[in-house]
Design an enzyme around this catalytic site. Structure first.
Site, short mmCIF file in Angstrom:
data_model
loop_
_atom_site.label_atom_id
_atom_site.label_comp_id
_atom_site.label_asym_id
_atom_site.label_seq_id
_atom_site.Cartn_x
_atom_site.Cartn_y
_atom_site.Cartn_z
CD GLU A 86 -2.09 3.74 1.52
OE1 GLU A 86 -1.23 3.05 2.15
OE2 GLU A 86 -2.14 3.77 0.28
CE LYS A 92 0.30 4.79 -2.26
NZ LYS A 92 -0.21 3.55 -1.61
CB CYS A 101 1.80 3.97 1.63
SG CYS A 101 2.28 2.37 2.33
#
Lengths: 543, 543
Positions: free
Chosen positions: B45, B113, B149
């Site tokens: 990430e 994200k 994540c």
């Protein structure tokens, strides 16, 4: 059809003291009822916890304490007056930033804040879920649409309240100060009132909390955007306003709208308020500070005396070989001028003891900034010893220009519990000093006129290692507050070498700033919660 | 139908160094292609900025740098290999946390994200807008659903990817370590894989960044929840895995899944990694630390030597009247045992110079902690002078129990750039010391066995003013990490007086912690970005 009296309670809660703040609310409302015949009293955002409560909001016992406080308020609050007050609350497993409405012992409703700021110094999305519903409460025939702080900067909650039938918008705030904030806030209120064609009552917190300072300046704006009443900045108090039903307008009930003040005065008040509240709320007897004969400590001394009175301020001159005679004279003169306790503690014997102890380790090395830092650190240790022994907080006296480029010694002149001028650029230090002397003599003129020097080496001047402060500050404002790149600053007309040097210094000194004491934030971006930079950082100046 | 080789690139970017990180990515992919015949390489990430880039994300020139970096990557990246890499990006006036897909010079798509953590150490809602769309990319006949994540901890993005046709989930992570995190992470991956009946490839960052340390431990879990491959913790490297199409399963291509390690070893590695990366990424030649003969500095010395090698570590014993002979012996013995530079600098002459200078100011007062702090501060000044002169970073050596209750001297033993054991409770300091000695002798046994003392007054022991460390730590864990109230801790079986004393100390020492150096976070709640408490604070212990 009767008119309405609303009291804006511009008060200063103590963060974390939930029962104490509830008592303050009860007392305030009683006074508003008795003194002003209030029909409605409005208190600031999150009044019961103070703002910002930060991670205290994560403690499960916070909810218990708030429940007790609200029960006590329902029981003890003056009757026949509607109270609108801010507090956090837990519902559906989440925390919300609420405004509750209390009337004659009953909590009638709660509004949940919709616009949760999560930028600059704000972390509200760390704690709160996002509200979505308007709350309009009718009282004595008028319909009040409730909003909380950031909501009024955002279009949706305002329109929602109007569409739900609000005739008057009431907004509870904890809006921290920076130099341009009061004007921005007022412009926003005026525009927003016109936009929805509704009057707005804006109640702000006042007082200092760690690095934040709240300026008050609560206000009433009529539906045509006209500012009708503004409570004083920098003063706790009740401000009654009257809603004249027939005209759908607010009129002042007492006092005058504050006259405009000079930007220097406004800033100076912010620094005084921040320091005073930090010292008093922390329970310190007073402060001790090093007086060098330079402008930063001289201005800090004036602020300390204005904040705490001369009896609570202790000044120390700590001369060394490089301290000019005029520095000693000016320091003594200012201490006498302001009537503070003053002592002189020369640092020669300590510096020599360190150098002697280190002589073997330093054998064969050249003199460098190590020796300068040593002087500064001996002063820091002395101040801390006085602080420990006398229960006084050390007041740190470095300005923002220095903190930016690291022109300060960790554990030396950076020691202390609080720094009143931490967010004040050097050029503004001069402006403030000059302005303060127009009120009454507080700083010897020679301190303002002589060229600045750290006096850590023979004939040292700040300008030996830094650009002139007007240039330095102009570069710093563009880099720190404007987020401009080095190349963009050069394109705006600054010297390439100066810009790269300054920007590199700023980037490299994050480790120092991270260990600096807190201080009053007064610009758009202070060094604190406001500016979160990595220490380990491969960012290079450039485009 | 062919099988696929995917390489998990468990690498360590440098925060802020966008061009450098792009070059690291190019080099890594080239190696993965050549060494392992990679069809796909996955990087962590926000690899191009490093994690966390913090307010560097607010600089407009960040976008310029990222555009250049991505253009360079498109040009220089090895061909015939699909690269999935994390970076921030600007679209529609907002920043997003993205994963981009690069193949043969073309950026094929970007995933934004969806689950943005804004709790504990995370501030992602400060920077990023929330994504809402899945991204599924087909490569060599297999469909990869991309996640970042926190997305994998959240149900919606995972289901979305599956519903969009993903056969394999690939998640890019910057998941910081704490002691329980590796096990929690693995349990989550296994449960999530079973839940959606899809295999998961999980690639984590490694290395230290300020207070965060990333442990790696990248992993492949099959659709039945079986852990197939786990990359080593605490090691940079490429981990190839093979997707066997026929079985829809991952199998290891090289290496073994790491055997389970003792919790002490895992924690010790975290401390070594955090310190090593802080020192090296900041460009320090090495570290200097005060060696007192006590366990905290002894463990810190062992960590420093393991992180940097003995040549880069300089230890100083700074004795005073109260320093026991065995302290001096043990310090010297450990320095010799580990082969580090060692010197002895007695502090008598400095302490006396200060006391003499202050004698008039202190006339008529009793001896108190002022004199103890003075000793500690003389040591701090000496260490900083050595640091300045030799370009070594001062390593701070206070443990978490001390930092919690303020059993540490500001500008004294708290000086330094970094603290490897800042988040390690005293009871764990002992466990780590014992474990470290089972690997090879590093800490004299007597240091571990003798009762702990600050040696700042005659015959002083820590237990004179604090509960025993096993009790203290148990209370602290409940208060700091568990957010339990004083009364709840008492109800759990602790002594009332102990609990109130400890909790009050923790609350009152926030000002000290705010000025403490950063250090490796290894618990669920470290003292840093993780715990944001007000300094001025009216919160009282109780329910």
């Amino acid at each position: 059809m009767q008119d309405l009296t609303l009291v804006m309670a511009q008060f200063d809660p103590l963060v974390g003291d939930v029962p104490g703040n509830a008592d303050r609310a009860i007392e305030t409302v009683r006074e508003a009822r008795i003194e002003h015949g209030a029909d409605i009293v409005v208190l600031p955002e999150l009044f019961l916890t103070g703002y910002p409560p930060e991670d205290l909001l994560l403690r499960p016992s916070m909810e218990t304490r708030l429940r007790h406080a609200r029960a006590r308020m329902a029981e003890k609050m003056a009757r026949d007056v509607m109270v609108i007050v801010g507090y956090p609350g837990r519902r559906e497993g989440q925390n919300w930033n609420l405004a509750g409405v209390l009337y004659n012992g009953e909590w009638l409703g709660e509004y949940a804040k919709q616009a949760l700021p999560n930028y600059e110094v704000f972390d509200e999305q760390r704690y709160f879920a996002t509200g979505s519903q308007p709350l309009v409460i009718e009282h004595k025939g008028a319909k009040f649409g409730i909003l909380i702080c950031e909501d009024i900067w955002s279009e949706t909650p305002v329109r929602q309240a109007r569409d739900a039938g609000a005739e008057i918008l009431v907004t509870l705030n904890a809006s921290p100060f920076h130099q341009d904030k009061p004007a921005e806030r007022l412009a926003l209120l005026e525009a927003r009132a016109r936009e929805v064609a509704l009057p707005i009552v804006y109640v702000n917190q006042i007082g200092g909390q760690d690095e934040l300072v709240f300026d008050g300046g609560s206000a009433c704006v009529n539906a045509d955007g006209e500012l009708m009443v503004q409570a004083p900045h920098w003063a706790v108090g009740l401000m009654p306003v009257q809603f004249v039903r027939e005209q759908q307008r607010w009129v002042p009930r007492a006092g005058e709208t504050e006259p405009e003040v000079a930007p220097e005065e406004n800033l100076y008040c912010a620094l005084v308020t921040g320091l005073r509240d930090y010292v008093n709320k922390s329970g310190f007897g007073g402060v001790v500070l090093g007086l060098s004969g330079g402008i930063d400590s001289a201005l800090s001394l004036a602020i300390a005396v204005d904040a705490l009175g001369p009896q609570r301020v202790h000044a120390v001159m700590m001369p060394y070989h490089y301290t000019a005679d005029i520095s000693k004279q000016d320091a003594a003169e200012q201490a006498e001028m302001l009537g503070v306790d003053y002592e002189v503690l020369p640092i020669e014997s300590m510096v020599e003891a360190f150098m002697e102890t280190l002589s073997e380790s330093f054998a064969g090395t050249e003199r460098d900034t190590t020796e300068e830092n040593l002087q500064s650190r001996c002063r820091g240790v002395l101040l801390m010893a006085l602080s420990n022994k006398k229960g006084l907080m050390v007041l740190t006296t470095g300005n923002k220009s220095e903190m930016a480029v690291g022109y300060a010694t960790l554990y030396g002149d950076m020691v202390g519990g609080y720094n009143a001028i931490k967010d004040v650029y050097k050029t503004w230090v001069y402006r403030l000093a000059r302005w303060r002397n127009t009120e009454s003599p507080a700083i010897p003129e020679r301190v303002i006129e002589r060229p600045p020097s750290a006096e850590l080496a023979p004939d040292q001047k700040d300008s030996d290692s830094l650009p002139d402060y007007d240039v330095l500050d102009a570069i710093l404002v563009r880099y720190i507050e404007g987020d401009m790149s080095a190349e963009a600053i050069i394109a705006a007309g600054f010297d390439r070498e100066d810009v790269y040097r300054v920007v590199q210094l700023v980037d490299r000194c994050e480790y120092k700033r991270r260990q600096a004491p807190v201080g009053v934030r007064v610009t758009r971006r202070g060094f604190g919660r406001d500016r979160r930079y990595p220490i380990v950082n491969g960012w290079q100046p450039g485009e």
